[in-house]
Scaffold this active site. Sequence first.
Site, PDB file in Angstrom:
ATOM      1  N   MET A 188       0.900  -1.058   0.070  1.00 47.18           N
ATOM      2  CA  MET A 188       0.095  -0.037  -0.089  1.00 47.18           C
ATOM      3  C   MET A 188       0.912   1.491   0.184  1.00 47.18           C
ATOM      4  O   MET A 188       0.428   2.433  -0.315  1.00 47.18           O
ATOM      5  CB  MET A 188      -0.942   0.079   1.191  1.00 47.18           C
ATOM      6  CG  MET A 188      -2.106  -0.861   1.100  1.00 47.18           C
ATOM      7  SD  MET A 188      -3.297  -0.061  -0.332  1.00 47.18           S
ATOM      8  CE  MET A 188      -4.513  -1.210  -0.436  1.00 47.18           C
ATOM      9  N   TYR A 207       2.516   3.091  16.348  1.00 47.52           N
ATOM     10  CA  TYR A 207       1.285   2.758  15.812  1.00 47.52           C
ATOM     11  C   TYR A 207       0.156   3.573  16.400  1.00 47.52           C
ATOM     12  O   TYR A 207      -0.791   3.823  15.630  1.00 47.52           O
ATOM     13  CB  TYR A 207       1.293   1.279  16.548  1.00 47.52           C
ATOM     14  CG  TYR A 207      -0.219   0.460  16.281  1.00 47.52           C
ATOM     15  CD1 TYR A 207      -0.985   0.267  17.411  1.00 47.52           C
ATOM     16  CD2 TYR A 207      -0.454  -0.198  15.208  1.00 47.52           C
ATOM     17  CE1 TYR A 207      -2.307  -0.441  17.303  1.00 47.52           C
ATOM     18  CE2 TYR A 207      -1.605  -0.795  15.018  1.00 47.52           C
ATOM     19  CZ  TYR A 207      -2.365  -1.078  15.993  1.00 47.52           C
ATOM     20  OH  TYR A 207      -3.856  -1.832  15.943  1.00 47.52           O
TER      21      TYR A 207
HETATM   22  N1  LIG Z   1      -4.978  -8.040  15.962  1.00 48.45           N
HETATM   23  C1  LIG Z   1      -5.295  -7.124  17.129  1.00 48.45           C
HETATM   24  O1  LIG Z   1      -5.129  -7.361  18.171  1.00 48.45           O
HETATM   25  C2  LIG Z   1      -6.027  -5.834  16.565  1.00 48.45           C
HETATM   26  C3  LIG Z   1      -5.846  -5.414  15.438  1.00 48.45           C
HETATM   27  N2  LIG Z   1      -6.451  -4.194  14.959  1.00 48.45           N
HETATM   28  C4  LIG Z   1      -6.477  -3.800  13.408  1.00 48.45           C
HETATM   29  O2  LIG Z   1      -7.019  -4.625  12.800  1.00 48.45           O
HETATM   30  C5  LIG Z   1      -6.273  -4.549  11.539  1.00 48.45           C
HETATM   31  C6  LIG Z   1      -5.985  -5.849  11.004  1.00 48.45           C
HETATM   32  O3  LIG Z   1      -5.172  -6.318  11.846  1.00 48.45           O
HETATM   33  P1  LIG Z   1      -4.852  -7.919  11.986  1.00 48.45           P
HETATM   34  O4  LIG Z   1      -5.763  -8.841  11.304  1.00 48.45           O
HETATM   35  O5  LIG Z   1      -4.325  -8.435  13.306  1.00 48.45           O
HETATM   36  O6  LIG Z   1      -3.345  -8.089  11.036  1.00 48.45           O
HETATM   37  P2  LIG Z   1      -2.663  -8.902  10.396  1.00 48.45           P
HETATM   38  O7  LIG Z   1      -0.985  -8.595  10.450  1.00 48.45           O
HETATM   39  O8  LIG Z   1      -3.193 -10.549  10.775  1.00 48.45           O
HETATM   40  O9  LIG Z   1      -2.912  -8.661   8.815  1.00 48.45           O
HETATM   41  C7  LIG Z   1      -2.311  -7.478   8.128  1.00 48.45           C
HETATM   42  C8  LIG Z   1      -3.009  -7.537   6.740  1.00 48.45           C
HETATM   43  O10 LIG Z   1      -2.431  -6.357   5.970  1.00 48.45           O
HETATM   44  C9  LIG Z   1      -1.517  -6.678   4.886  1.00 48.45           C
HETATM   45  N3  LIG Z   1      -0.325  -5.711   4.863  1.00 48.45           N
HETATM   46  C10 LIG Z   1       0.562  -5.601   5.794  1.00 48.45           C
HETATM   47  N4  LIG Z   1       1.490  -4.583   5.446  1.00 48.45           N
HETATM   48  C11 LIG Z   1       1.168  -4.207   4.269  1.00 48.45           C
HETATM   49  C12 LIG Z   1       1.487  -3.322   3.361  1.00 48.45           C
HETATM   50  N5  LIG Z   1       2.522  -2.405   3.503  1.00 48.45           N
HETATM   51  N6  LIG Z   1       0.603  -2.971   2.172  1.00 48.45           N
HETATM   52  C13 LIG Z   1      -0.532  -3.746   1.791  1.00 48.45           C
HETATM   53  N7  LIG Z   1      -0.778  -4.758   2.760  1.00 48.45           N
HETATM   54  C14 LIG Z   1       0.011  -4.968   4.048  1.00 48.45           C
HETATM   55  C15 LIG Z   1      -1.162  -8.220   5.419  1.00 48.45           C
HETATM   56  O11 LIG Z   1      -0.820  -8.783   4.335  1.00 48.45           O
HETATM   57  P3  LIG Z   1       0.696  -8.901   3.431  1.00 48.45           P
HETATM   58  O12 LIG Z   1       1.654  -9.402   4.615  1.00 48.45           O
HETATM   59  O13 LIG Z   1       0.535 -10.126   2.514  1.00 48.45           O
HETATM   60  O14 LIG Z   1       0.757  -7.747   2.837  1.00 48.45           O
HETATM   61  C16 LIG Z   1      -2.276  -8.585   5.951  1.00 48.45           C
HETATM   62  O15 LIG Z   1      -3.180  -9.346   4.953  1.00 48.45           O
HETATM   63  C17 LIG Z   1      -5.355  -3.458  11.469  1.00 48.45           C
HETATM   64  O16 LIG Z   1      -5.673  -2.386  11.223  1.00 48.45           O
HETATM   65  C18 LIG Z   1      -4.881  -3.453  13.122  1.00 48.45           C
HETATM   66  O17 LIG Z   1      -4.304  -2.317  13.409  1.00 48.45           O
HETATM   67  C19 LIG Z   1      -6.674  -3.362  15.970  1.00 48.45           C
HETATM   68  C20 LIG Z   1      -6.857  -3.587  17.244  1.00 48.45           C
HETATM   69  C21 LIG Z   1      -6.346  -4.988  17.581  1.00 48.45           C
HETATM   70  C1  LIG Z   2       2.315  -5.744  18.295  1.00 47.44           C
HETATM   71  C2  LIG Z   2       1.054  -5.892  17.603  1.00 47.44           C
HETATM   72  C3  LIG Z   2       1.511  -5.382  15.998  1.00 47.44           C
HETATM   73  C4  LIG Z   2       2.164  -6.517  15.294  1.00 47.44           C
HETATM   74  C5  LIG Z   2       2.539  -6.404  13.719  1.00 47.44           C
HETATM   75  O1  LIG Z   2       3.501  -5.668  13.866  1.00 47.44           O
HETATM   76  N1  LIG Z   2       1.960  -7.218  13.211  1.00 47.44           N
HETATM   77  C6  LIG Z   2       2.488  -7.414  11.957  1.00 47.44           C
HETATM   78  C7  LIG Z   2       3.399  -8.755  12.068  1.00 47.44           C
HETATM   79  S1  LIG Z   2       4.193  -9.214  10.492  1.00 47.44           S
HETATM   80  O2  LIG Z   2       5.047  -8.318  10.181  1.00 47.44           O
HETATM   81  O3  LIG Z   2       4.508 -10.449  10.951  1.00 47.44           O
HETATM   82  O4  LIG Z   2       2.938  -9.297   9.634  1.00 47.44           O
HETATM   83  C8  LIG Z   2      -0.226  -4.701  17.666  1.00 47.44           C
HETATM   84  C9  LIG Z   2      -1.355  -4.820  16.766  1.00 47.44           C
HETATM   85  C10 LIG Z   2      -2.589  -4.632  17.251  1.00 47.44           C
HETATM   86  C11 LIG Z   2      -2.214  -4.296  18.858  1.00 47.44           C
HETATM   87  C12 LIG Z   2      -3.273  -4.401  19.877  1.00 47.44           C
HETATM   88  C13 LIG Z   2      -4.191  -3.326  19.462  1.00 47.44           C
HETATM   89  O5  LIG Z   2      -4.357  -2.461  18.626  1.00 47.44           O
HETATM   90  C14 LIG Z   2      -5.480  -3.093  20.635  1.00 47.44           C
HETATM   91  C15 LIG Z   2      -4.778  -3.182  22.141  1.00 47.44           C
HETATM   92  C16 LIG Z   2      -4.472  -1.559  22.078  1.00 47.44           C
HETATM   93  C17 LIG Z   2      -3.869  -0.911  23.283  1.00 47.44           C
HETATM   94  O6  LIG Z   2      -3.812   0.499  23.315  1.00 47.44           O
HETATM   95  C18 LIG Z   2      -2.679  -1.796  23.719  1.00 47.44           C
HETATM   96  C19 LIG Z   2      -2.701  -3.415  23.490  1.00 47.44           C
HETATM   97  C20 LIG Z   2      -3.623  -3.792  22.331  1.00 47.44           C
HETATM   98  C21 LIG Z   2      -3.814  -5.337  22.328  1.00 47.44           C
HETATM   99  C22 LIG Z   2      -2.401  -3.738  21.169  1.00 47.44           C
HETATM  100  C23 LIG Z   2      -1.243  -4.448  21.494  1.00 47.44           C
HETATM  101  C24 LIG Z   2      -0.214  -4.492  20.318  1.00 47.44           C
HETATM  102  C25 LIG Z   2      -1.110  -4.912  18.888  1.00 47.44           C
HETATM  103  C26 LIG Z   2      -1.183  -6.491  19.056  1.00 47.44           C
END
Ligand SMILES: NC(=O)C1=CN([C@@H]2O[C@H](COP(=O)(O)OP(=O)(O)OC[C@H]3O[C@@H](n4cnc5c(N)ncnc54)[C@H](OP(=O)(O)O)[C@@H]3O)[C@@H](O)[C@H]2O)C=CC1
Ligand SMILES: C[C@H](CCC(=O)NCCS(=O)(=O)O)[C@H]1CC[C@H]2[C@@H]3C(=O)C[C@@H]4C[C@H](O)CC[C@]4(C)[C@H]3CC[C@]12C
Length: 271
Positions: free
Chosen positions: A77, A160
């Site tokens: 993106m 973040y």
């Molecule tokens: N999991 C949690 O506890 C929480 C999540 N959220 C929010 O929910 C949403 C989804 O999170 P979650 O499902 O945990 O995330 P994941 O890391 O599981 O998925 C992230 C998605 O974004 C894609 N992505 C990552 N980097 C890029 C990039 N540079 N360009 C395009 N696509 C990209 C990844 O695919 P690929 O690597 O193939 O590009 C993947 O499909 C996020 O906005 C996150 O902030 C909010 C609060 C809590």
């Molecule tokens: C640490 C998480 C981000 C991990 C990440 O970088 N994902 C991509 C990994 S990859 O490179 O292998 O693709 C945080 C993503 C969501 C956060 C959580 C959230 O947003 C809800 C809460 C907000 C609160 O303020 C702190 C605790 C949270 C559970 C927060 C914790 C960190 C994340 C899990």
Amino acid sequence: VLSNHGKLLCVIMKMLKGKRVIVTGASSGIGEQMAYHLARMGSHILITARTEVKLQKVSTQCRELGAASIHYVSGSMENMSPQSCLLGGLDMLILNHVGSTHFGYFKGDIEHPRKLLEINVLSYVAMTVSALPMLKESRGSVVAVSSLAGKVGNPFTVPYSTTKFALDGFFSSLRQMLIVENANVSITLCVLGYINTGKAAMKAVSHVICNKPAPKEECALEIIKSGALRQRELHYPYISVTIPLILRDWVPDFLDALTRNIMDIEKVERT
Ligand SMILES: NC(=O)C1=CN([C@@H]2O[C@H](COP(=O)(O)OP(=O)(O)OC[C@H]3O[C@@H](n4cnc5c(N)ncnc54)[C@H](OP(=O)(O)O)[C@@H]3O)[C@@H](O)[C@H]2O)C=CC1
Ligand SMILES: C[C@H](CCC(=O)NCCS(=O)(=O)O)[C@H]1CC[C@H]2[C@@H]3C(=O)C[C@@H]4C[C@H](O)CC[C@]4(C)[C@H]3CC[C@]12C
């Protein structure tokens, strides 16, 4: 006999059957589950992410689940042309993708927040700006996936949180602009708590965060429902998001203590 929940789900399914929906960040996690729910509802779906092989797998699964059509666009993106995703009309844009980040103290590396702003904010703005003409025509919806970290500061997610707070500023103001313009496009900001996506990065924080993560499948459905019902905000899980929001405004000192209580600070310092 259907429960009220079941009746609402039937209504949502009818609302989304045949609708054209884009889901970004749908190769894994919450976005992947949103694609599957939309497929079961019979929507026309376009999914995006960087990893093409994962998009292909999700697309195959969506086809099997009943998607009216399924297409994908792979790429980062940071440099994706929104137009490549916008073909032939749109009813709902679900902005969900997120750049990877570190869970720990911010040590001043300015390049990380700069890159994260590109991925988590400016690409959301660019996609929204490009989609607006189609959404005005269809009286559609924009759904932006944010976080509790975008409403309440957290010591371990500084870059973040910066990006998620920015989403609130942009989409809350855009909503007011569209109201003034009489443009019938809804904006839904999804404020999420801890969600169990099973990814390695989540496991890296699970030993620090005391509360139990909510299921990604239910989270995904709640996001879709909130967009279909044109809600201004979704708070999910309701209690673990709403309580900190109340404390933030009314008892900030207690919120600081709560943050220390739900996170094992000492463990973070060692990561
Ligand atoms: N999991 C949690 O506890 C929480 C999540 N959220 C929010 O929910 C949403 C989804 O999170 P979650 O499902 O945990 O995330 P994941 O890391 O599981 O998925 C992230 C998605 O974004 C894609 N992505 C990552 N980097 C890029 C990039 N540079 N360009 C395009 N696509 C990209 C990844 O695919 P690929 O690597 O193939 O590009 C993947 O499909 C996020 O906005 C996150 O902030 C909010 C609060 C809590
Ligand atoms: C640490 C998480 C981000 C991990 C990440 O970088 N994902 C991509 C990994 S990859 O490179 O292998 O693709 C945080 C993503 C969501 C956060 C959580 C959230 O947003 C809800 C809460 C907000 C609160 O303020 C702190 C605790 C949270 C559970 C927060 C914790 C960190 C994340 C899990």
